[in-house]
Write a protein that holds these residues in place. Sequence first.
Motif, short mmCIF file in Angstrom:
data_model
loop_
_atom_site.label_atom_id
_atom_site.label_comp_id
_atom_site.label_asym_id
_atom_site.label_seq_id
_atom_site.Cartn_x
_atom_site.Cartn_y
_atom_site.Cartn_z
N ASN A 1 0.83 -1.20 0.00
CA ASN A 1 0.00 0.00 0.00
C ASN A 1 0.87 1.25 0.00
O ASN A 1 0.62 2.20 -0.75
CB ASN A 1 -0.92 -0.02 1.22
N HIS A 2 1.89 1.25 0.85
CA HIS A 2 2.82 2.38 0.93
C HIS A 2 3.53 2.56 -0.42
O HIS A 2 3.68 3.69 -0.92
CB HIS A 2 3.83 2.10 2.04
N LEU A 3 3.95 1.47 -1.02
CA LEU A 3 4.63 1.52 -2.32
C LEU A 3 3.73 2.13 -3.40
O LEU A 3 4.14 3.02 -4.15
CB LEU A 3 5.06 0.12 -2.73
N ARG A 4 2.50 1.66 -3.47
CA ARG A 4 1.58 2.17 -4.50
C ARG A 4 1.33 3.66 -4.34
O ARG A 4 1.31 4.41 -5.32
CB ARG A 4 0.26 1.39 -4.43
N LYS A 5 1.14 4.08 -3.10
CA LYS A 5 0.90 5.51 -2.87
C LYS A 5 2.14 6.33 -3.15
O LYS A 5 2.06 7.47 -3.60
CB LYS A 5 0.40 5.72 -1.44
N SER A 6 3.32 5.76 -2.87
CA SER A 6 4.57 6.44 -3.15
C SER A 6 4.74 6.66 -4.65
O SER A 6 5.12 7.74 -5.11
CB SER A 6 5.75 5.62 -2.60
N VAL A 7 4.43 5.63 -5.43
CA VAL A 7 4.54 5.73 -6.90
C VAL A 7 3.49 6.70 -7.44
O VAL A 7 3.77 7.50 -8.34
CB VAL A 7 4.39 4.34 -7.54
N GLU A 8 2.31 6.64 -6.88
CA GLU A 8 1.23 7.52 -7.33
C GLU A 8 1.59 8.98 -7.10
O GLU A 8 1.30 9.84 -7.94
CB GLU A 8 -0.05 7.17 -6.58
N TRP A 9 2.22 9.29 -5.97
CA TRP A 9 2.52 10.68 -5.63
C TRP A 9 3.83 11.16 -6.23
O TRP A 9 3.93 12.30 -6.69
CB TRP A 9 2.56 10.83 -4.11
N LYS A 10 4.84 10.31 -6.28
CA LYS A 10 6.18 10.73 -6.70
C LYS A 10 6.56 10.30 -8.11
O LYS A 10 7.58 10.75 -8.63
CB LYS A 10 7.23 10.16 -5.73
N GLY A 11 5.75 9.42 -8.72
CA GLY A 11 6.11 8.88 -10.01
C GLY A 11 6.86 7.56 -9.81
O GLY A 11 7.38 7.27 -8.74
N PRO A 12 6.96 6.74 -10.87
CA PRO A 12 7.51 5.39 -10.72
C PRO A 12 8.97 5.33 -10.29
O PRO A 12 9.34 4.51 -9.46
CB PRO A 12 7.31 4.77 -12.10
N VAL A 13 9.81 6.20 -10.83
CA VAL A 13 11.24 6.12 -10.52
C VAL A 13 11.52 6.56 -9.09
O VAL A 13 12.06 5.81 -8.28
CB VAL A 13 12.07 6.95 -11.52
N VAL A 14 11.14 7.80 -8.77
CA VAL A 14 11.38 8.32 -7.43
C VAL A 14 10.57 7.54 -6.39
O VAL A 14 11.06 7.23 -5.31
CB VAL A 14 11.04 9.82 -7.35
N GLY A 15 9.34 7.21 -6.73
CA GLY A 15 8.48 6.49 -5.80
C GLY A 15 9.06 5.15 -5.39
O GLY A 15 9.05 4.79 -4.20
N ILE A 16 9.59 4.41 -6.33
CA ILE A 16 10.19 3.11 -6.03
C ILE A 16 11.51 3.29 -5.27
O ILE A 16 11.77 2.60 -4.29
CB ILE A 16 10.42 2.31 -7.33
N ASN A 17 12.31 4.24 -5.73
CA ASN A 17 13.62 4.45 -5.09
C ASN A 17 13.47 4.89 -3.63
O ASN A 17 14.17 4.39 -2.74
CB ASN A 17 14.44 5.48 -5.86
N GLU A 18 12.58 5.84 -3.37
CA GLU A 18 12.45 6.36 -2.01
C GLU A 18 11.72 5.40 -1.09
O GLU A 18 11.82 5.51 0.13
CB GLU A 18 11.77 7.74 -2.04
N MET A 19 11.00 4.45 -1.66
CA MET A 19 10.33 3.44 -0.84
C MET A 19 11.33 2.44 -0.26
O MET A 19 11.07 1.80 0.76
CB MET A 19 9.29 2.72 -1.70
N GLU B 1 5.62 -4.17 -10.15
CA GLU B 1 5.21 -5.57 -10.19
C GLU B 1 6.30 -6.49 -9.65
O GLU B 1 6.01 -7.49 -8.97
CB GLU B 1 4.85 -5.98 -11.62
N GLU B 2 7.56 -6.16 -9.94
CA GLU B 2 8.67 -6.98 -9.45
C GLU B 2 8.79 -6.89 -7.93
O GLU B 2 9.02 -7.89 -7.25
CB GLU B 2 9.98 -6.52 -10.11
N VAL B 3 8.64 -5.67 -7.42
CA VAL B 3 8.71 -5.48 -5.97
C VAL B 3 7.58 -6.25 -5.28
O VAL B 3 7.80 -6.95 -4.28
CB VAL B 3 8.63 -3.98 -5.61
N GLU B 4 6.37 -6.13 -5.82
CA GLU B 4 5.24 -6.81 -5.20
C GLU B 4 5.40 -8.33 -5.27
O GLU B 4 4.96 -9.05 -4.36
CB GLU B 4 3.94 -6.38 -5.87
#
Length: 345
Positions: free
Chosen positions: A265-283, A311-314
């Motif tokens: 849930n945290h990951l999805r919201k991070s990607v939604e707010w920050k975009g895929p690259v930053v969202g995944i990296n900062e998570m 998808e890979e992270v999940e």
Amino acid sequence: MITIGNIQLTGFPLLLAPMEDVSDPPFRAVCKENGADLMYTEFISSEGLIRDAIKSRKKLDIFDYEKPIGIQIFGGDEDSLAMAAKIVDVTNPDLLDINFGCPVKKVACKGAGAGVLKDIDLMVRLTDAVVKSTSLPVTVKTRLGWDEQTKNIEEVAERLQDVGIKALAIHGRTRSQMYKGEADWSLIAKVKNNPRIQIPIFGNGDIDSPQKTVEYKNRYCVDGIMIGRAAIGYPWIFREIHHYMQTGELLPSPTVEERVEVSKNHLRKSVEWKGPVVGINEMRRHYSNYLKGLPGIKEFRNKLVTLKEVEEVEAVLDEVQEHYQGFEVERAPIVLENYHEHCAV
């Protein structure tokens, strides 16, 4: 019922502390879902807002499901703080908070955050400038003082109330202590028990369990408690405290399934707010805390911090859930004494 301006908080409210590089919208979302009653944004530089700095402006993002929520600003100049308050006003949070407590050198040594504790007259002027520049309820978060010789929180509380703040959150350490040693709540209690003080007083520092929450509530008589580091990687702290206060019973620790679900849930919201690259990296910095206490988790964690697709992270998180199914996680304390020192401002 605790009232802050037009905000009404029922029962004994639990506040999520404003933590730089932690209390962003994705993190706040999982804390809200688990029972946080009032939350704050990361602190925002008044100078950054005025310069229209992208990072500062981005921190103004708040969402309806977070309410009630406060936006926190910091700075050491009256005009800049007043102008920043007007900018914040437009975003329509429930309150505006001033940070007079951040101990990090790059803030405090520039005369902002806890640096203002050296000059109470300046603190009062800064607060007055903000109160006069906004229609929002203004609150303050601060510390006991700059060092052991200047624990002036009682005077600070009276004078800030006199210029119009609607609530005060006090971290039970001085600036020189940073996050070391034990927080001293006795002075917080003195502020709360001062007959001149009519505003809500919230205590902050070292709260990491339901039992300690009830103990400190009864011993120090504060109006509510602000939780910071104990919520990092453990947003369930809020629901556990609420449950314990209502029933006297301790909830079991979250299962592996719950930990994985919150991570997703945290990951999805991070990607939604920050975009895929930053969202995944900062998570990536959150996985070790969410999965702390699982034996041999390092192998999975090493995968999680290298993958670049949601998808890979999940998929790896699903592996974690399957591998540790039925395992009872023993809660481990979060140890981040001076995490602010590693945060960009």
